[in-house]
Each structure stands twice: as C-alpha cells, then as structure tokens.
Write a protein that holds these residues in place. Structure first.
Motif, PDB file in Angstrom:
ATOM      1  N   MET A   1       0.911  -1.163   0.012  1.00 36.68           N
ATOM      2  CA  MET A   1       0.089   0.183   0.024  1.00 36.68           C
ATOM      3  C   MET A   1       0.857   1.301   0.015  1.00 36.68           C
ATOM      4  O   MET A   1       1.956   1.418   0.612  1.00 36.68           O
ATOM      5  N   ALA A   2       0.483   2.115  -0.934  1.00 38.33           N
ATOM      6  CA  ALA A   2       1.164   3.445  -0.783  1.00 38.33           C
ATOM      7  C   ALA A   2       0.310   4.635  -0.727  1.00 38.33           C
ATOM      8  O   ALA A   2      -1.173   4.634  -0.682  1.00 38.33           O
ATOM      9  N   THR A   3       0.778   5.754  -0.060  1.00 36.09           N
ATOM     10  CA  THR A   3       0.102   6.961   0.076  1.00 36.09           C
ATOM     11  C   THR A   3       0.332   7.955  -0.888  1.00 36.09           C
ATOM     12  O   THR A   3       1.421   8.274  -1.221  1.00 36.09           O
ATOM     13  N   LEU A   4      -0.848   8.322  -1.728  1.00 35.13           N
ATOM     14  CA  LEU A   4      -0.762   9.339  -2.885  1.00 35.13           C
ATOM     15  C   LEU A   4      -0.511  10.826  -2.255  1.00 35.13           C
ATOM     16  O   LEU A   4      -1.150  11.137  -1.207  1.00 35.13           O
ATOM     17  N   GLN A   5       0.521  11.234  -2.516  1.00 35.21           N
ATOM     18  CA  GLN A   5       1.016  12.776  -2.020  1.00 35.21           C
ATOM     19  C   GLN A   5       0.811  14.071  -2.977  1.00 35.21           C
ATOM     20  O   GLN A   5       0.819  13.677  -4.053  1.00 35.21           O
ATOM     21  N   ASN A   6       0.548  15.157  -2.469  1.00 38.53           N
ATOM     22  CA  ASN A   6       0.823  16.411  -3.160  1.00 38.53           C
ATOM     23  C   ASN A   6      -0.103  16.389  -4.483  1.00 38.53           C
ATOM     24  O   ASN A   6       0.127  17.048  -5.337  1.00 38.53           O
ATOM     25  N   THR A  13     -11.126  14.087  -0.101  1.00 40.36           N
ATOM     26  CA  THR A  13     -12.208  13.749  -0.979  1.00 40.36           C
ATOM     27  C   THR A  13     -13.350  14.317  -0.846  1.00 40.36           C
ATOM     28  O   THR A  13     -13.974  14.236   0.290  1.00 40.36           O
ATOM     29  N   PRO A  14     -13.999  15.281  -1.641  1.00 45.41           N
ATOM     30  CA  PRO A  14     -15.266  15.808  -1.402  1.00 45.41           C
ATOM     31  C   PRO A  14     -16.479  15.064  -1.646  1.00 45.41           C
ATOM     32  O   PRO A  14     -16.374  14.234  -2.440  1.00 45.41           O
ATOM     33  N   VAL A  15     -17.567  15.245  -0.967  1.00 43.98           N
ATOM     34  CA  VAL A  15     -18.874  14.449  -1.114  1.00 43.98           C
ATOM     35  C   VAL A  15     -19.894  15.537  -1.092  1.00 43.98           C
ATOM     36  O   VAL A  15     -20.215  16.070  -0.013  1.00 43.98           O
ATOM     37  N   SER A  36      -5.616  12.102   4.526  1.00 47.04           N
ATOM     38  CA  SER A  36      -4.686  10.748   4.075  1.00 47.04           C
ATOM     39  C   SER A  36      -5.168   9.875   3.465  1.00 47.04           C
ATOM     40  O   SER A  36      -6.260   9.350   4.188  1.00 47.04           O
ATOM     41  N   PHE A  37      -4.978   9.407   2.507  1.00 52.70           N
ATOM     42  CA  PHE A  37      -5.777   8.239   1.632  1.00 52.70           C
ATOM     43  C   PHE A  37      -4.664   7.119   1.281  1.00 52.70           C
ATOM     44  O   PHE A  37      -3.771   7.279   0.868  1.00 52.70           O
ATOM     45  N   LEU A  38      -5.214   5.779   1.722  1.00 48.81           N
ATOM     46  CA  LEU A  38      -4.478   4.830   1.092  1.00 48.81           C
ATOM     47  C   LEU A  38      -4.677   4.609  -0.322  1.00 48.81           C
ATOM     48  O   LEU A  38      -5.813   4.351  -0.931  1.00 48.81           O
ATOM     49  N   VAL A  39      -3.691   4.321  -1.210  1.00 45.62           N
ATOM     50  CA  VAL A  39      -3.822   4.041  -2.408  1.00 45.62           C
ATOM     51  C   VAL A  39      -3.207   2.829  -2.858  1.00 45.62           C
ATOM     52  O   VAL A  39      -2.209   2.450  -2.548  1.00 45.62           O
ATOM     53  N   ILE A  83      -9.026   5.515  -4.644  1.00 47.14           N
ATOM     54  CA  ILE A  83      -9.051   6.684  -3.679  1.00 47.14           C
ATOM     55  C   ILE A  83     -10.490   6.663  -3.130  1.00 47.14           C
ATOM     56  O   ILE A  83     -11.294   6.618  -3.638  1.00 47.14           O
ATOM     57  N   GLU A  84     -10.446   6.824  -1.959  1.00 46.81           N
ATOM     58  CA  GLU A  84     -11.904   6.613  -1.220  1.00 46.81           C
ATOM     59  C   GLU A  84     -12.709   7.925  -1.626  1.00 46.81           C
ATOM     60  O   GLU A  84     -12.174   9.235  -1.596  1.00 46.81           O
ATOM     61  N   GLY A  85     -13.808   7.575  -2.079  1.00 47.78           N
ATOM     62  CA  GLY A  85     -14.911   8.702  -2.490  1.00 47.78           C
ATOM     63  C   GLY A  85     -14.608   8.997  -4.112  1.00 47.78           C
ATOM     64  O   GLY A  85     -15.664   9.763  -4.432  1.00 47.78           O
ATOM     65  N   GLN A  86     -13.725   8.519  -4.600  1.00 45.63           N
ATOM     66  CA  GLN A  86     -13.662   8.757  -6.207  1.00 45.63           C
ATOM     67  C   GLN A  86     -13.998   7.424  -6.798  1.00 45.63           C
ATOM     68  O   GLN A  86     -13.656   6.358  -6.440  1.00 45.63           O
ATOM     69  N   ASP A  87     -14.714   7.764  -8.020  1.00 46.47           N
ATOM     70  CA  ASP A  87     -14.951   6.374  -8.733  1.00 46.47           C
ATOM     71  C   ASP A  87     -14.201   5.755  -9.487  1.00 46.47           C
ATOM     72  O   ASP A  87     -14.046   4.449  -9.468  1.00 46.47           O
TER      73      ASP A  87
END
Length: 212
Positions: A1-6, A13-15, A36-39, A83-87
């Motif tokens: 697992m990696a974390t997407l940065q910047n 993530t907006p809802v 922070s999201f796990l990618v 990404i949580e919240g993104q399709d």
C-alpha cells in the motif's frame, strides 16, 4: 500500500451532500474525509471496453464504465489507483500531480444548466469541492458545449498551495441520475508540456445511457 501525496484534487475527497439542497441554496455543500488516503496502485483493467471513437487516439488508453455510464481516455503509462470517494482515478507514477479522476453524485436535476452558467458552476466547484480551502484558486476559462445533445461545462483553473501550483481542467455533466465530474491536471511547471494531453482527456469524456 502506498500513500498518494501532493495532489490537490485527491488530497481531500469531497462528497456533495444533496443536489436538491445545493440548488435551493445556490451553493455546493461538501464534507471532507481524512487528509490521508491509502492508494492501491494497479495497472488499468484489461477488461475495460471502449467505444469506436476512443480506439484510435495514439498514446492513450480507453476506459468505459458500463455500470455508471461514462467513458474517457488517459495517457499510456498512467496507473489506476484507488481513492476513497472517487469512482475512478488514474495517475502518473513519477509526477504525482498528473492525474485524472472521476466522481459522481446523485441528483434529481436533468441538465447541468439547472445549476447555473459555466462560470457560476466552475467557481463554486473550484472553491468548495475541487480544492482544499487552504489553496488559492483562479478560474481561467469556463465554456459550454454539447455532445450528442447533452450539455457539458468544461473549465480551466489554477490551484496554488504553499509548495506547488496545479494547473487543471474539469468537465461536468448530468446523466443517469448523477452529477459527473472529471478532473485532470499537472504541476504548473509542466503545463506547457502536458496541456495537449490533458485537453485530450477532458475532450474524450462522454456519458451514455445506462439501462437497468
């Protein structure tokens, strides 16, 4: 697992809570999840299908979401990430600001025009949804165009953070009971090199009818 940065479009993530309330109050409501999201990096699905219009764009790969009713292309070499919240999200493995992401939210509206002009919708999305409140944003251009009788708003904007500036493009439309947003962009220093590719991504975005 990696974390997407910047990446400002993916940083939070907006809802959108309710498009009915949104329309009545003339503002876009959002709630933001963890910073922070796990990618999960993975190659784009080989099972994705494409329309004839997408098949011959050199240097790009097509993706079609038959369940949610949209299609677009992304540059060869980008990876699909979760990404949580993104399709759906695709990103360059070296340049973290070079991404293309799709979000969709339920709405009772039938046409993007019901939310206002291209400029009104773009300004609200940029300030309330597509960028964290800590970033300074600037709308460069917002235009309206039709594809197969459906109206799309496409706009260009800049989001400036303390340590980077992202130059981005978005396109929005309504169909299948959803409000769709595709956003792509790059670091400002790479805009001149990437802008043609990013415009290709945005221009390829198309909705189609989903039947139960």
């Amino acid at each position: 697992m990696a974390t997407l940065q910047n990446s400002p479009s993916l940083h939070r993530t907006p809802v959108l809570n309710s498009f009915t309330k949104l329309h009545k109050q003339s503002t876009f409501h959002c709630c933001r999840k963890s910073n922070s999201f796990l990618v999960r990096a993975e190659q784009a699905s080989a099972t994705s299908t494409c329309s004839p219009s997408q098949e011959n764009i050199k240097g790009f790969l097509p993706v079609t979401d038959k369940k949610d009713g949209y299609e677009f292309v992304y540059p060869f070499g980008w990876q699909e990430v979760t990404i949580e919240g993104q399709d759906k999200v695709f990103k360059d493995v070296i340049e973290p600001l070079e991404t293309a992401s799709v979000t969709l939210f339920p709405t009772v509206k039938q046409d993007i025009k019901e939310f206002g002009s291209p400029q009104q919708v773009a300004e609200t999305l940029i300030k309330k949804v597509l960028s964290p409140p800590t970033q300074k944003t600037k709308l460069i251009e917002a235009v309206e165009h039709d594809i197969d009788g459906k109206t799309y708003y496409t706009f260009e904007f800049i989001a400036k953070a303390p340590n980077f500036t992202r130059h981005a493009l978005s396109t929005v439309a309504i169909g299948n009971g959803n409000f769709y947003t595709l956003t792509t962009g790059a670091n400002e220093r790479r805009w001149d090199k990437m802008k043609d590719k990013l415009h290709t991504i945005v221009d390829s975005f198309k909705l189609f009818k989903v039947y139960d």
